[in-house]
Design an enzyme around this catalytic site. Structure first.
Site, PDB file in Angstrom:
ATOM      1  N   SER A   1      44.193  34.482  19.152  1.00  0.00           N
ATOM      2  CA  SER A   1      43.028  35.362  19.138  1.00  0.00           C
ATOM      3  C   SER A   1      42.350  35.194  20.480  1.00  0.00           C
ATOM      4  O   SER A   1      42.537  34.187  21.173  1.00  0.00           O
ATOM      5  CB  SER A   1      42.041  34.963  18.033  1.00  0.00           C
ATOM      6  OG  SER A   1      40.815  35.667  18.162  1.00  0.00           O
TER       7      SER A   1
ATOM      8  N   TYR B   1      36.384  29.515  12.666  1.00  0.00           N
ATOM      9  CA  TYR B   1      37.457  30.387  13.148  1.00  0.00           C
ATOM     10  C   TYR B   1      37.900  29.984  14.554  1.00  0.00           C
ATOM     11  O   TYR B   1      39.093  29.858  14.845  1.00  0.00           O
ATOM     12  CB  TYR B   1      36.971  31.829  13.134  1.00  0.00           C
ATOM     13  CG  TYR B   1      38.014  32.847  13.543  1.00  0.00           C
ATOM     14  CD1 TYR B   1      39.001  33.243  12.658  1.00  0.00           C
ATOM     15  CD2 TYR B   1      37.983  33.423  14.816  1.00  0.00           C
ATOM     16  CE1 TYR B   1      39.958  34.189  13.034  1.00  0.00           C
ATOM     17  CE2 TYR B   1      38.926  34.366  15.190  1.00  0.00           C
ATOM     18  CZ  TYR B   1      39.916  34.747  14.297  1.00  0.00           C
ATOM     19  OH  TYR B   1      40.861  35.673  14.665  1.00  0.00           O
TER      20      TYR B   1
END
Length: 257
Positions: A149, A162
């Protein structure tokens, strides 16, 4: 169990986790359109079936298998089903993951543990299963592509769980890349920014920025992510994309935004 050596030379077998929606669905459909056989894995059977129905002309090349990637027994069952159906594995797109927003002092331990168990432990368990099969099969080897990501490089506000897991996925990728060398197993990572999926649709309406403001952000077609993964997957065994970043051109990531 089918003999792994019995598969036609042209057969290419992929496993996509989180294949019931978003990036996972887009990548699975792109692989199927390119002639791959694909195992669709995710938590919800109904959404996996929806993905399969979008490639109905390739139904004989699809395995649908509901899986909880955070549960070792569930992952073992996934690989047993994949081995029984296809006999080998050439590509794992390690994509399953979740996100939640919370300030560091407000994040519950239960929520922290849930994100870590799916994003990090789940990625490890699926990679471990792929590594085992790729090491044992004949011909030996294969490719693992982890979904990192943009958050593997820089956090968004209130994304501590996250972001921590995505930084850890980078370490997972590098270790797999190193340990896979002697077995013909390549491992790379794709870091994605603002691909337009149902989860990312909120970007167009405004999301928190580092300066405390709310601001709409540019997005890109999720098909570009699928095309990028397909390129990484298409490389010969002696070539590897170690890390690829694919992002909406004008999103506030590079520089001061």
């Amino acid at each position: 169990m089918p003999d792994a050596t019995a598969s036609p030379a042209a057969a290419r077998i992929a496993l996509v986790t989180g294949a019931g929606s978003g990036i996972g669905r887009a990548v699975a459909l792109a692989l199927l359109a390119d002639g791959w056989s694909v195992a669709l894995s995710g938590r919800t059977p109904a959404t996996l079936t929806e993905t399969a129905e979008q490639a109905s002309d390739a139904r004989d090349r699809i395995l649908v298998h509901a899986t909880d990637v955070a549960d070792p027994a569930s992952v073992d069952a996934l690989y047993a089903a994949l081995r029984a159906r296809f006999g080998r594995l050439d590509l794992l797109f390690n994509n399953a993951g979740i996100s939640l927003a919370a300030a560091p002092d407000e994040l519950s331990f239960a929520d922290w543990s849930r994100v870590v168990s799916i994003n990090l432990t789940g990625s490890f368990l699926c990679a471990q299963g792929a590594f085992r099969l790729m090491r044992e099969q004949a011909p030996q080897g294969g490719r693992i592509i982890n979904n990192g990501s943009i958050s593997a490089h820089a956090p968004r506000p209130n994304s501590i769980a996250y972001t921590a897991t995505k930084h850890a996925v980078t370490g997972l990728t590098r270790s797999l890349s190193l340990d896979g060398r002697r077995h013909g197993i390549a491992c790379g990572q794709i870091d994605i920014g603002n691909a337009l999926t149902p989860m990312a649709a909120r970007m167009k309406g405004g999301v928190p920025q580092a300066n405390g403001e709310m601001m709409p952000e540019p997005v890109m077609d999720v098909a570009e992510v699928a095309r990028s993964v397909l390129f990484m997957a298409s490389l010969p065994p002696d070539a590897n994309v170690q890390t690829m970043t694919v992002m909406a051109t004008n999103m506030p990531f590079v520089g001061r935004g």
